[in-house]
Design a protein around this motif. Structure first.
Motif, PDB file in Angstrom:
ATOM      1  N   UNK A 172     -10.324   6.848   7.757  1.00 47.42           N
ATOM      2  CA  UNK A 172      -9.355   6.470   8.778  1.00 47.42           C
ATOM      3  C   UNK A 172      -8.676   7.700   9.351  1.00 47.42           C
ATOM      4  N   UNK A 205       2.861  -3.990  -9.059  1.00 42.66           N
ATOM      5  CA  UNK A 205       3.153  -4.869  -7.933  1.00 42.66           C
ATOM      6  C   UNK A 205       4.427  -5.631  -8.251  1.00 42.66           C
ATOM      7  N   UNK A 247      -9.144   2.293  15.538  1.00 44.82           N
ATOM      8  CA  UNK A 247      -9.557   1.811  14.224  1.00 44.82           C
ATOM      9  C   UNK A 247      -8.743   0.618  13.764  1.00 44.82           C
ATOM     10  N   UNK A 248      -9.379  -0.179  12.934  1.00 46.34           N
ATOM     11  CA  UNK A 248      -8.695  -1.260  12.227  1.00 46.34           C
ATOM     12  C   UNK A 248      -8.967  -1.054  10.753  1.00 46.34           C
ATOM     13  N   UNK A 249      -8.033  -1.460   9.918  1.00 46.71           N
ATOM     14  CA  UNK A 249      -8.169  -1.196   8.481  1.00 46.71           C
ATOM     15  C   UNK A 249      -8.000  -2.492   7.721  1.00 46.71           C
ATOM     16  N   UNK A 250      -8.961  -2.802   6.858  1.00 51.81           N
ATOM     17  CA  UNK A 250      -8.838  -3.979   5.995  1.00 51.81           C
ATOM     18  C   UNK A 250      -9.308  -3.622   4.595  1.00 51.81           C
ATOM     19  N   UNK A 295      -0.313   7.642   4.363  1.00 50.32           N
ATOM     20  CA  UNK A 295      -0.820   7.827   5.704  1.00 50.32           C
ATOM     21  C   UNK A 295       0.077   8.694   6.556  1.00 50.32           C
ATOM     22  N   UNK A 327       0.857  -1.190   0.000  1.00 51.37           N
ATOM     23  CA  UNK A 327       0.000   0.000   0.000  1.00 51.37           C
ATOM     24  C   UNK A 327       0.887   1.231   0.000  1.00 51.37           C
ATOM     25  N   UNK A 349      -3.160   2.390  14.164  1.00 52.73           N
ATOM     26  CA  UNK A 349      -4.135   1.606  13.417  1.00 52.73           C
ATOM     27  C   UNK A 349      -3.661   0.168  13.307  1.00 52.73           C
ATOM     28  N   UNK A 350      -4.592  -0.777  13.469  1.00 51.87           N
ATOM     29  CA  UNK A 350      -4.287  -2.168  13.159  1.00 51.87           C
ATOM     30  C   UNK A 350      -4.679  -2.433  11.724  1.00 51.87           C
ATOM     31  N   UNK A 351      -3.782  -2.981  10.971  1.00 55.87           N
ATOM     32  CA  UNK A 351      -4.146  -3.363   9.609  1.00 55.87           C
ATOM     33  C   UNK A 351      -4.075  -4.872   9.503  1.00 55.87           C
ATOM     34  N   UNK A 352      -5.051  -5.443   8.827  1.00 55.20           N
ATOM     35  CA  UNK A 352      -5.067  -6.893   8.665  1.00 55.20           C
ATOM     36  C   UNK A 352      -5.006  -7.233   7.196  1.00 55.20           C
ATOM     37  N   UNK A 399      -9.092   8.654  13.259  1.00 50.11           N
ATOM     38  CA  UNK A 399      -7.917   8.569  14.120  1.00 50.11           C
ATOM     39  C   UNK A 399      -7.602   9.928  14.716  1.00 50.11           C
ATOM     40  N   UNK A 421     -13.028 -12.533   6.841  1.00 50.89           N
ATOM     41  CA  UNK A 421     -12.097 -12.768   7.941  1.00 50.89           C
ATOM     42  C   UNK A 421     -12.465 -11.907   9.130  1.00 50.89           C
ATOM     43  N   UNK A 422     -12.863 -10.675   8.860  1.00 52.43           N
ATOM     44  CA  UNK A 422     -13.020  -9.709   9.939  1.00 52.43           C
ATOM     45  C   UNK A 422     -14.445  -9.690  10.478  1.00 52.43           C
ATOM     46  N   UNK A 451      -0.433   8.110  11.817  1.00 50.51           N
ATOM     47  CA  UNK A 451      -1.697   7.395  11.794  1.00 50.51           C
ATOM     48  C   UNK A 451      -1.450   5.902  11.826  1.00 50.51           C
ATOM     49  N   UNK A 472      -9.265   5.463   3.408  1.00 48.49           N
ATOM     50  CA  UNK A 472      -8.141   6.113   4.079  1.00 48.49           C
ATOM     51  C   UNK A 472      -8.539   7.475   4.618  1.00 48.49           C
TER      52      UNK A 472
END
Lengths: 354, 537
Positions: free
Chosen positions: B387, B481, B397-400, A301, A297, A309-312, B391, B407-408, A305, B384
């Protein structure tokens, strides 16, 4: 001297294989397909059979089990390695039984009974020595290797039975099996493929470019549009990383959403998976790889930040068997409810735990 | 034969007389100066003469209608083209659909003129088997049904879903040329399922085709159009508020030309602006409602009102609209929504909805203890922004990404979604991916709450995300990528298409509750609210 050389050579090979497995998991996505891994594992096991020192079947099985445990520990998410180890163990058992003279028909007839009462029939501890056991086992492993080499072709040969013309087919991510499947059907039929790109690694892009080079009408859609587009899709064909013992899947993330959307629209979900992906595990713990996520990514940010933040970023999804319509494997088409039988033919119950 | 000769001689004579004037007009047009009404009429007449002399067998009925339209001295709003272009069996309906557009105007004289015109047209059409009329209208992008009248109203298809119809495209081109608004061309290979929609590239904004400074389109509108097309202003509320502010500026700078009435002329002035904005980016449902409101307010201005007074009144109207429908509405919705948030909740939100962000911030201020999971999706990655805002407030917060949804979701206790519009059959139109979230949440038995102000309620009905949608720039899907960009040359590959949808519709059985400023209603009560609103107005 030559014996010692052979041994060091063997352990070198094993070590290099293990380090490659470790590296493969920590890279972004899979650097090698499962078929390749399966072939390499089987070749390595054949080499171990040929070069390691063992006198009876029990010793051989111990050696192979030990190496198998090391290999699966190196990269637990690559289950093909464990599957191949279990296949080889079953081969050894069979060859031993054949050498001893006992038949296997009795096994198959009472297999359901045996399934329920397994654990009581560990007949002997494989201590008898047979002269030709080594040769027989190596020959059987060679047969296994030929089977492995032909899996993708066997699956693609069934393509025309399942795809009619002017269909819209949806797939997700990149699966070499599905790619070969669709390319084979495209030789005779015209259809349209929608590829969900499967963020964040976006393997779907590679799949789409490769399919469109064969003149297949391809469209790349973002993951968010899967449900929006599903009403126009006739079939969903996906590949998977592992087929679990209950008929469920461990597949790339986003597959569960795809399966739910297909179920909602009553679209058949077809899984193309060769038999070496069948695994006796039933657990569905997804594997995390947050490191990859941050790399892929863009850093808009700022660290302020990100630190809060938790990112999964899970790599795999569990898909329950009731969402799946059909499995297409190198031995033909099967319903998910039949997978447990196939498993009992491939693996011995005592090998489920290496 | 002699007749045509005579006509040709006639036209040549006309040409020699008015050639100079015509050239002046064409010059002025090319420089981007606004043409007066007479100049526009003259241009039209010239063109028509040319056409007549060139092609004799072109259906005369069309010519005569054009001539009649040009000769009517009453200023014609774009909506009044409809009697000229509607199919024969629909004169009654034309008047019916005319009436909302020209609500309480002093319509007596206009109606009489129209009736005369129609009678003439009917007789002409009956005598000659005219060519098939395309019964569509390329006016503003949202069709308006008349909810108070039970007559069968023929809904006019909006232009932006008829891209595959060459007749409709030609009509649009003609209309834009007349309004001196640049026409934007489509970009890239379109997926066959969506060939009826426009697909533009962000690298070619329509502002490139306008000369700066442009006197045809107000500069604040040009700026707004650019902001829309580049995605600088995005989100339903933001776009509506920006539009209303730009209109305030337009009204401020407006001065009534002599012999014109403010109530009629100002509406005519707004039409090219609206066409321009819809070329930049198709109008949203909220913007459509706002425009309808403004037009109604303008045409309600009494003719004896002084200009300054009228302008002040209009600006006050706009301010009160923004205040009531957007700001106060969000306060009311937050109040209702906070009742639904309990301590220890894990709330899932998707993308960036100004309303949902406002609710969460307010709930946090009221000392509710909860944490938020932000779900995001490519290619817009709007999560974003959410977020960042949350924040900054201090919310955990959690970000997916959306592919990690299954999953979440077992951790989630509630899902809050924003909406772009609520359709009359109970479907929720929102950012693409919303329906997916609602689907998976339903599978895991997690309640889904949609928050939407009433000014976004729309009378359209839709059952799938194909028929009416928006296609964004396909190049947005390209990504690098591992150092490789697979889709870099997607244009060169013949059979490869990229689909970048903007909206999708969520069926009402996935939504448990809709929170509006009127209260908490089920999804199926949307037409009730619409009816109540229209009765009030």
């Amino acid at each position: 001297m030559p014996g010692a050389d052979k041994e060091t050579d063997l352990s070198e090979r094993i070590e290099s294989f293990l380090s490659e497995l470790k590296r493969c998991g920590s890279g972004a996505g899979s650097l090698r397909g499962s078929a390749e891994t399966a072939r390499e594992t089987t070749a390595l096991l054949r080499r171990i059979t040929a070069q390691a020192r063992w006198s009876n079947a029990g010793d051989l099985m111990e050696i192979i089990r030990k190496e198998g445990r090391r290999m699966t520990a190196a990269q637990p998410s690559v289950t093909t390695v464990g599957n191949m180890v279990r296949r080889v163990l079953k081969i050894i058992r069979e060859e031993y039984a054949r050498s001893r003279g006992s038949t296997e028909e009795a096994d198959q007839q009472e297999s359901l009974h045996k399934l329920l009462t397994s654990g009581g029939s560990s007949e002997d501890n494989f201590r008898q020595h047979f002269a030709h056991l080594k040769a027989n086992v190596i020959e059987a492993i060679n047969e296994l290797l030929t089977e492995l080499e032909g899996t993708t072709d066997n699956i693609s040969m069934q393509a025309l039975e399942h795809i009619h013309s002017n269909e819209v087919i949806m797939t997700i991510g990149r699966s070499r099996t599905v790619e070969a499947f669709l390319k084979d059907a495209a030789r005779k039929r015209k259809f349209h493929v929608m590829v969900a790109e499967c963020a964040p690694f976006c393997q779907g892009h590679e799949m789409a470019t490769s399919l469109s080079k064969e003149d297949i009408e391809t469209t790349v859609i973002p993951d968010a549009a899967i449900f929006a587009v599903m009403s126009r899709v006739n079939k969903v064909i996906i590949g998977t990383q592992t087929v679990l013992a209950n008929g469920g899947l461990r597949a790339v993330n986003g597959t569960h959403t795809l399966a739910l959307a297909a179920k909602h629209h009553s679209t058949p979900l077809i899984v193309c998976a060769p038999m070496f992906k069948l695994s006796p595990q039933v657990s569905d713990t997804p594997k995390l790889s947050t490191k990859n996520f941050e790399n892929t990514t863009t850093n808009r940010f700022g660290n302020l930040i990100l630190s809060k933040v938790n990112a999964h970023c899970p790599v795999f999804d569990y898909v329950p068997p009731e969402l799946i319509t059909l499995f297409i494997s190198n031995i033909g088409g099967n319903a998910p409810s039949y997978i447990y039988r196939l498993m009992s033919e491939l693996y011995h119950p005592e090998d489920h735990e290496l | 034969m002699a007749d045509s000769d005579g006509r040709q001689v006639d036209s040549i004579n006309n040409a020699t007389d008015e050639d100079v004037k015509l050239q002046e007009i064409v010059l002025a047009k090319n420089e981007g100066k606004e043409l007066t009404k007479e100049e526009k009429q003259r241009l039209r007449k010239e063109k028509k003469q040319h056409k007549k002399s060139k092609k004799d067998d072109k259906g005369p009925p069309e010519k005569e209608k054009v001539k009649e339209k040009a000769s009517v001295p009453v200023p014609s709003k774009p909506a009044t083209q409809s009697p000229a272009h509607k199919a024969a069996p629909v004169p009654v309906n034309a008047s019916a659909s005319e009436s909302p557009a020209a609500a309480e105007k002093p319509a007596k004289s206009k109606a009489e003129l129209r009736a005369e015109r129609r009678a003439r047209q009917d007789s002409d059409r009956a005598s000659k088997q005219g060519k098939k009329e395309v019964g569509q209208q390329s006016a503003s992008s949202k069709p308006k049904a008349t909810p108070n009248e039970l007559q069968p109203v023929v809904k006019r298809l909006p232009e932006h879903v008829q891209v595959d119809d060459p007749a409709a495209l030609k009509k649009l081109a003609k209309k834009l040329e007349r309004q001196q608004v640049p026409l934007r061309s489509d970009y890239g290979y379109k997926v066959s399922l969506f060939s009826h929609l426009h697909q533009y590239s962000r690298k070619n904004p329509p502002t490139q085709q306008i000369s700066i400074p442009a006197t045809v389109i107000h500069p604040s509108i040009v700026r707004l159009g650019l902001q829309y097309s580049q995605g600088i202003i995005a989100g339903s509320n933001a776009r509506s508020v920006a539009l209303l502010h730009a209109f305030k500026q337009v009204i401020q700078d407006y001065s009534t030309p002599p012999n014109e009435e403010l109530s009629r002329d100002l509406v005519n002035k707004l039409s090219p602006y609206i066409s321009f904005l819809s070329q930049c980016r198709p109008l949203s449902a909220s913007m459509g409602n706002a425009i309808k409101y403004i037009k109604k307010e303008i045409s309600n201005i009494p003719s004896q009102c002084k200009e300054e007074e009228a302008k002040g009144e209009l600006q006050a109207c706009i301010d009160s609209y923004i205040n009531e429908k957007i700001i106060l509405a969000s306060e009311a919705i937050s109040k209702y929504a906070i009742e639904k948030i309990s301590n220890g909740d894990v709330i899932l939100v998707y993308g960036c909805s100004s309303l949902v962000n406002h609710i969460l911030c307010k709930a946090f201020e009221k000392q509710r203890k909860f944490r938020v999971i932000v779900v995001d999706s490519r290619p817009r990655l709007e999560g974003r922004e959410t977020l960042r805002r949350l924040v900054k407030k201090g919310i955990r917060c959690t970000y997916v990404l959306i592919s990690a949804l299954s999953y979440i979701l077992p951790e989630v206790s509630k899902v809050f979604l924003g909406a772009h519009a609520l359709l009359a059959n109970g479907y929720v139109m929102s950012r693409v991916g919303t329906s997916q979230i609602a689907l998976v949440a339903k599978a895991y038995n997690v309640p889904v709450l949609v928050c939407c102000e009433t000014y976004k309620f729309c009378e359209r009905v839709q059952t799938d995300s194909f028929v009416s949608n928006e296609l964004d720039d396909p190049d947005d899907l390209i990504v690098t990528r591992n150092g490789k960009t697979h889709l870099e040359n997607w244009q060169t590959v013949k059979s490869l298409g990229l689909l970048n949808l903007v909206y999708d519709v969520t069926p009402p059985d996935f939504v448990d509750l809709v929170i509006t400023d009127l209260g908490m209603i089920p999804c199926t009560s949307v037409p009730v609210v619409l009816r109540v609103k229209n009765v009030d107005q």
